[in-house]
Motif scaffolding. Structure first.
Motif, PDB file in Angstrom:
ATOM      1  N   SER A 264      33.191  36.333  52.373  1.00  0.00           N
ATOM      2  CA  SER A 264      34.364  35.341  52.694  1.00  0.00           C
ATOM      3  C   SER A 264      35.366  35.613  51.384  1.00  0.00           C
ATOM      4  O   SER A 264      35.081  35.292  50.417  1.00  0.00           O
ATOM      5  CB  SER A 264      34.006  34.168  52.843  1.00  0.00           C
ATOM      6  OG  SER A 264      35.121  33.213  52.888  1.00  0.00           O
ATOM      7  N   ALA A 265      36.637  35.830  51.771  1.00  0.00           N
ATOM      8  CA  ALA A 265      37.713  35.816  50.884  1.00  0.00           C
ATOM      9  C   ALA A 265      38.070  34.586  50.254  1.00  0.00           C
ATOM     10  O   ALA A 265      38.301  34.444  48.993  1.00  0.00           O
ATOM     11  CB  ALA A 265      38.756  36.591  51.219  1.00  0.00           C
ATOM     12  N   ASP A 266      37.858  33.570  51.258  1.00  0.00           N
ATOM     13  CA  ASP A 266      38.315  32.271  50.758  1.00  0.00           C
ATOM     14  C   ASP A 266      37.524  31.046  51.271  1.00  0.00           C
ATOM     15  O   ASP A 266      37.919  29.645  51.232  1.00  0.00           O
ATOM     16  CB  ASP A 266      39.814  31.809  51.374  1.00  0.00           C
ATOM     17  CG  ASP A 266      39.951  32.172  52.746  1.00  0.00           C
ATOM     18  OD1 ASP A 266      38.733  32.201  53.498  1.00  0.00           O
ATOM     19  OD2 ASP A 266      41.078  31.963  53.270  1.00  0.00           O
ATOM     20  N   ILE A 280      40.081  44.021  46.817  1.00  0.00           N
ATOM     21  CA  ILE A 280      39.245  44.529  46.023  1.00  0.00           C
ATOM     22  C   ILE A 280      37.788  44.151  46.349  1.00  0.00           C
ATOM     23  O   ILE A 280      36.987  44.801  46.423  1.00  0.00           O
ATOM     24  CB  ILE A 280      39.567  44.453  44.421  1.00  0.00           C
ATOM     25  CG1 ILE A 280      40.874  45.134  44.307  1.00  0.00           C
ATOM     26  CG2 ILE A 280      38.625  44.694  43.604  1.00  0.00           C
ATOM     27  CD1 ILE A 280      41.595  44.896  42.732  1.00  0.00           C
ATOM     28  N   CYS A 281      37.650  42.849  46.468  1.00  0.00           N
ATOM     29  CA  CYS A 281      36.341  42.216  46.686  1.00  0.00           C
ATOM     30  C   CYS A 281      35.734  42.345  47.849  1.00  0.00           C
ATOM     31  O   CYS A 281      34.578  42.812  48.007  1.00  0.00           O
ATOM     32  CB  CYS A 281      36.253  40.709  46.290  1.00  0.00           C
ATOM     33  SG  CYS A 281      36.658  40.226  44.581  1.00  0.00           S
ATOM     34  N   ARG A 282      36.727  42.388  48.938  1.00  0.00           N
ATOM     35  CA  ARG A 282      36.146  42.907  50.283  1.00  0.00           C
ATOM     36  C   ARG A 282      35.707  44.307  50.334  1.00  0.00           C
ATOM     37  O   ARG A 282      34.734  44.572  50.828  1.00  0.00           O
ATOM     38  CB  ARG A 282      37.528  42.657  51.331  1.00  0.00           C
ATOM     39  CG  ARG A 282      37.156  42.858  52.859  1.00  0.00           C
ATOM     40  CD  ARG A 282      38.290  42.867  53.733  1.00  0.00           C
ATOM     41  NE  ARG A 282      38.367  41.335  53.901  1.00  0.00           N
ATOM     42  CZ  ARG A 282      37.629  40.468  54.865  1.00  0.00           C
ATOM     43  NH1 ARG A 282      36.676  41.268  55.561  1.00  0.00           N
ATOM     44  NH2 ARG A 282      37.702  39.459  54.756  1.00  0.00           N
ATOM     45  N   ALA A 283      36.514  45.175  49.708  1.00  0.00           N
ATOM     46  CA  ALA A 283      36.096  46.534  49.753  1.00  0.00           C
ATOM     47  C   ALA A 283      34.809  46.869  49.091  1.00  0.00           C
ATOM     48  O   ALA A 283      33.975  47.519  49.612  1.00  0.00           O
ATOM     49  CB  ALA A 283      37.139  47.601  48.935  1.00  0.00           C
ATOM     50  N   GLY A 426      35.613  46.363  40.400  1.00  0.00           N
ATOM     51  CA  GLY A 426      36.931  47.125  40.944  1.00  0.00           C
ATOM     52  C   GLY A 426      37.902  46.664  39.728  1.00  0.00           C
ATOM     53  O   GLY A 426      37.752  45.745  38.879  1.00  0.00           O
ATOM     54  N   PHE A 427      39.208  47.270  39.902  1.00  0.00           N
ATOM     55  CA  PHE A 427      40.261  46.922  38.776  1.00  0.00           C
ATOM     56  C   PHE A 427      41.617  46.738  39.765  1.00  0.00           C
ATOM     57  O   PHE A 427      41.780  47.558  40.786  1.00  0.00           O
ATOM     58  CB  PHE A 427      40.369  48.059  37.762  1.00  0.00           C
ATOM     59  CG  PHE A 427      39.205  48.288  37.079  1.00  0.00           C
ATOM     60  CD1 PHE A 427      39.233  47.514  35.969  1.00  0.00           C
ATOM     61  CD2 PHE A 427      38.128  49.051  37.482  1.00  0.00           C
ATOM     62  CE1 PHE A 427      38.175  47.598  34.925  1.00  0.00           C
ATOM     63  CE2 PHE A 427      36.953  49.223  36.751  1.00  0.00           C
ATOM     64  CZ  PHE A 427      36.948  48.441  35.459  1.00  0.00           C
ATOM     65  N   THR A 428      42.384  46.068  39.092  1.00  0.00           N
ATOM     66  CA  THR A 428      43.731  45.840  39.818  1.00  0.00           C
ATOM     67  C   THR A 428      44.432  47.001  39.522  1.00  0.00           C
ATOM     68  O   THR A 428      44.321  48.163  38.838  1.00  0.00           O
ATOM     69  CB  THR A 428      44.508  44.595  39.484  1.00  0.00           C
ATOM     70  OG1 THR A 428      44.786  44.678  37.749  1.00  0.00           O
ATOM     71  CG2 THR A 428      43.765  43.365  39.451  1.00  0.00           C
ATOM     72  N   LEU A 432      43.207  45.769  35.208  1.00  0.00           N
ATOM     73  CA  LEU A 432      42.360  44.593  34.986  1.00  0.00           C
ATOM     74  C   LEU A 432      41.111  44.450  35.857  1.00  0.00           C
ATOM     75  O   LEU A 432      41.303  44.489  37.048  1.00  0.00           O
ATOM     76  CB  LEU A 432      43.160  43.247  34.915  1.00  0.00           C
ATOM     77  CG  LEU A 432      44.579  43.382  34.109  1.00  0.00           C
ATOM     78  CD1 LEU A 432      45.462  42.290  34.464  1.00  0.00           C
ATOM     79  CD2 LEU A 432      44.182  43.298  32.407  1.00  0.00           C
ATOM     80  N   PRO A 433      40.097  44.081  35.117  1.00  0.00           N
ATOM     81  CA  PRO A 433      38.874  43.983  35.939  1.00  0.00           C
ATOM     82  C   PRO A 433      38.822  42.630  37.118  1.00  0.00           C
ATOM     83  O   PRO A 433      39.467  41.631  36.926  1.00  0.00           O
ATOM     84  CB  PRO A 433      37.922  43.672  34.971  1.00  0.00           C
ATOM     85  CG  PRO A 433      38.373  43.198  33.863  1.00  0.00           C
ATOM     86  CD  PRO A 433      39.740  43.619  33.831  1.00  0.00           C
ATOM     87  N   VAL A 434      38.119  42.725  38.026  1.00  0.00           N
ATOM     88  CA  VAL A 434      37.894  41.826  39.063  1.00  0.00           C
ATOM     89  C   VAL A 434      36.556  41.774  39.220  1.00  0.00           C
ATOM     90  O   VAL A 434      35.663  42.767  39.539  1.00  0.00           O
ATOM     91  CB  VAL A 434      38.656  42.267  40.447  1.00  0.00           C
ATOM     92  CG1 VAL A 434      38.211  41.369  41.552  1.00  0.00           C
ATOM     93  CG2 VAL A 434      40.069  42.339  40.087  1.00  0.00           C
ATOM     94  N   GLY A 435      35.937  40.432  39.452  1.00  0.00           N
ATOM     95  CA  GLY A 435      34.526  40.170  39.771  1.00  0.00           C
ATOM     96  C   GLY A 435      34.267  40.040  41.192  1.00  0.00           C
ATOM     97  O   GLY A 435      35.010  38.986  41.638  1.00  0.00           O
ATOM     98  N   LEU A 436      33.057  40.152  41.679  1.00  0.00           N
ATOM     99  CA  LEU A 436      32.690  39.867  43.117  1.00  0.00           C
ATOM    100  C   LEU A 436      31.546  38.712  42.570  1.00  0.00           C
ATOM    101  O   LEU A 436      30.753  38.957  41.911  1.00  0.00           O
ATOM    102  CB  LEU A 436      32.028  40.863  43.751  1.00  0.00           C
ATOM    103  CG  LEU A 436      31.551  40.475  45.153  1.00  0.00           C
ATOM    104  CD1 LEU A 436      32.607  40.433  46.037  1.00  0.00           C
ATOM    105  CD2 LEU A 436      30.771  41.856  45.495  1.00  0.00           C
TER     106      LEU A 436
END
Length: 473
Positions: A264-266, A280-283, A426-428, A432-436
């Motif tokens: 869930s994204a939100d 990024i998180c969904r992928a 992943g990264f933007t 910049l890093p993104v966390g799941l």
């Protein structure tokens, strides 16, 4: 040898200690050399304790190898909210600017009994309030991926130290995302365990199940290793859980796949999310399908999480800090003052409603985990923001009412009482890093770590290697 050691995982470091490939003193030397070069650019480790560390390392070395504990002499950095005997511990506050504890927190004692060597305190905002690591004692901690950006918080110093190779293992704490947010912003792994999994000084709320202590490292297996050393009960912490024989490192090594997970994204629209972060998180979440895992868009009903958490958090601030408001109001930052006053203004009826809502959230989450092994969401709703911004005031066109509203996606999961971690995913476009965020049912750490380790290996982002700070504008 310093560069070679710094690039190793914590598991490799501990395995090397057990094989006597290197000594705790050699590791401390490598860290001290790295800190001198790196920390001036990021300000993550405001207090160093190498003299104490070397004395403890020498004492540990006199024990037989089999009696050196699970960590066998591995250096560990401790958050500046946590008391360490004989080491300046400021809580990020001018009130405690010169405070040197005479006793260590239960958790620190437990870690040292397991062979941890404490060598540094990591930066935190005042009393851990606010997910941006800055305070009036030491200033701001900077994100090494872009030093113009926030490291998040409140365990920001720990995350930055790990990302830059100034730590292999660093402790953090988490109430509303204080482990998970900085892990996401800095490209490392941070685990919020189930309440009671890690014994620590309980403070004024002896049955608190909101705030927990937890492990941070660069990989899932390293976090699992650290959790093995942190777990265990203590009579002074009435909710602490005994060790049950589980090896969390072995669970992570198994990479046992979940059967069915939810993304869930939100969380059903309870928070806005930056579209790039959500994508990024969904992928990353749907990469599980390549491993044969079923992924579905689903979430538990957490629609009343914001109001519930705001009330319960305010209770904790009033209980823990009301006396400081009376004696040191001029030394407290405005966000802390607001939170204490919010708590003091609550009625018994307000608290009773929040507790009833929390019970409902836990029940609905347990029902959800009957259908899904794991819940996946973004760990944070934005990528690292400019460090001069005290907090996020809006996202995707939505303005926030308070300084903690932007943390809803993390604190909603806090209320379920299950463990949750942030995994680099992943990264933007800015790099910049993104966390799941990956969450599991209460006391489901083994399942969580196994699934996270499997996805980590499949994503193969190479985050075990530390980075040098990267200037940005």
């Amino acid at each position: 040898m310093t560069s070679e050691l710094i690039r190793k995982s914590a598991c490799e470091i501990v395995d090397g200690l057990r094989a006597e490939k290197w000594s705790p003193r050699q590791l401390l030397d490598a860290l001290e050399e790295r800190i001198v070069v790196v920390d001036p650019a990021v300000n993550a480790l405001p207090t160093l304790a190498f003299e104490r560390a070397r004395a403890n390392a020498d004492a540990l070395a006199r024990r037989p190898l089999a009696e050196r504990g699970l960590l066998a002499g591995a250096p560990v950095a401790i958050k500046d909210l946590t008391e360490v005997e004989g080491v300046r511990t400021t809580h990020g506050s001018r009130i405690f600017e010169n405070h040197v504890p005479t006793r260590s927190d239960i958790m620190v004692t437990h870690l040292e009994d397991e062979g941890a060597i404490v060598y540094a305190k990591t930066a935190t905002p005042e009393f851990g309030a606010g997910a941006n690591t800055f305070n009036d004692v030491f200033g701001a901690t900077l994100n090494p991926w872009n030093t113009s950006r926030s490291a998040a918080g409140s365990s920001g110093g720990s995350a930055v130290a790990l990302a830059t190779g100034m730590a292999w293992l660093a402790q953090g704490s988490d109430l509303g995302g204080s482990l998970r947010n900085p892990a996401s912003f800095n490209g490392i792994v941070g685990l919020r365990p189930s309440p009671g999994r890690v014994a620590a000084n309980p403070g004024m709320l002896v049955d608190d199940i909101l705030s927990v202590e937890g492990p941070m490292a660069r990989t899932v297996e390293d976090v699992a290793l650290f959790l093995d050393a942190m777990t265990g009960e203590h009579p002074a912490n009435p909710i602490s859980l005994p060790r049950d024989g589980t090896s969390y490192r072995k669970a992570a090594q198994s990479r046992a796949l979940p059967k069915r997970v939810a993304f869930s994204a939100d969380l059903g629209g309870i928070t806005p999310v930056d579209p790039e972060v959500a994508d990024i998180c969904r992928a990353a979440a749907y990469r599980f399908t390549e491993l044969g895992v079923e992924v579905a868009d689903a979430h538990p009903d957490l629609s009343d999480a914001r109001e519930t958490f705001q009330t319960l958090r305010a209770v904790s601030f009033a209980t823990g800090h009301a006396a400081k408001l009376e004696t040191h109001r001029d030394l407290l930052k405005p966000e802390v003052v607001w939170n204490i006053e919010k708590g003091l203004a609550l009625t018994v009826g307000d608290v009773a409603k929040a507790e009833a809502r929390r019970a409902g959230i836990i029940a609905r989450a347990l029902a959800f985990y009957e259908e899904y092994d794991l819940l996946l969401t973004p760990a944070t709703i934005v990528s690292p923001f400019p460090v001069e911004n005290r907090y996020v005031t809006e996202c995707a066109g939505v303005r926030f009412e308070t300084y903690i509203d932007w943390l809803t996606i993390a604190f909603a999961v806090t209320l379920t009482t299950g463990p949750a971690l942030s995994l680099p995913c992943g990264f933007t476009r800015e790099g910049l890093p993104v966390g799941l965020q990956i969450a599991a049912r209460p006391r489901g750490e083994a399942r969580l770590l196994a699934g996270a380790a499997a996805l980590e290996r499949h994503l193969d982002l190479g985050t075990v290697a530390p980075i040098d700070p990267r200037p940005g504008s």
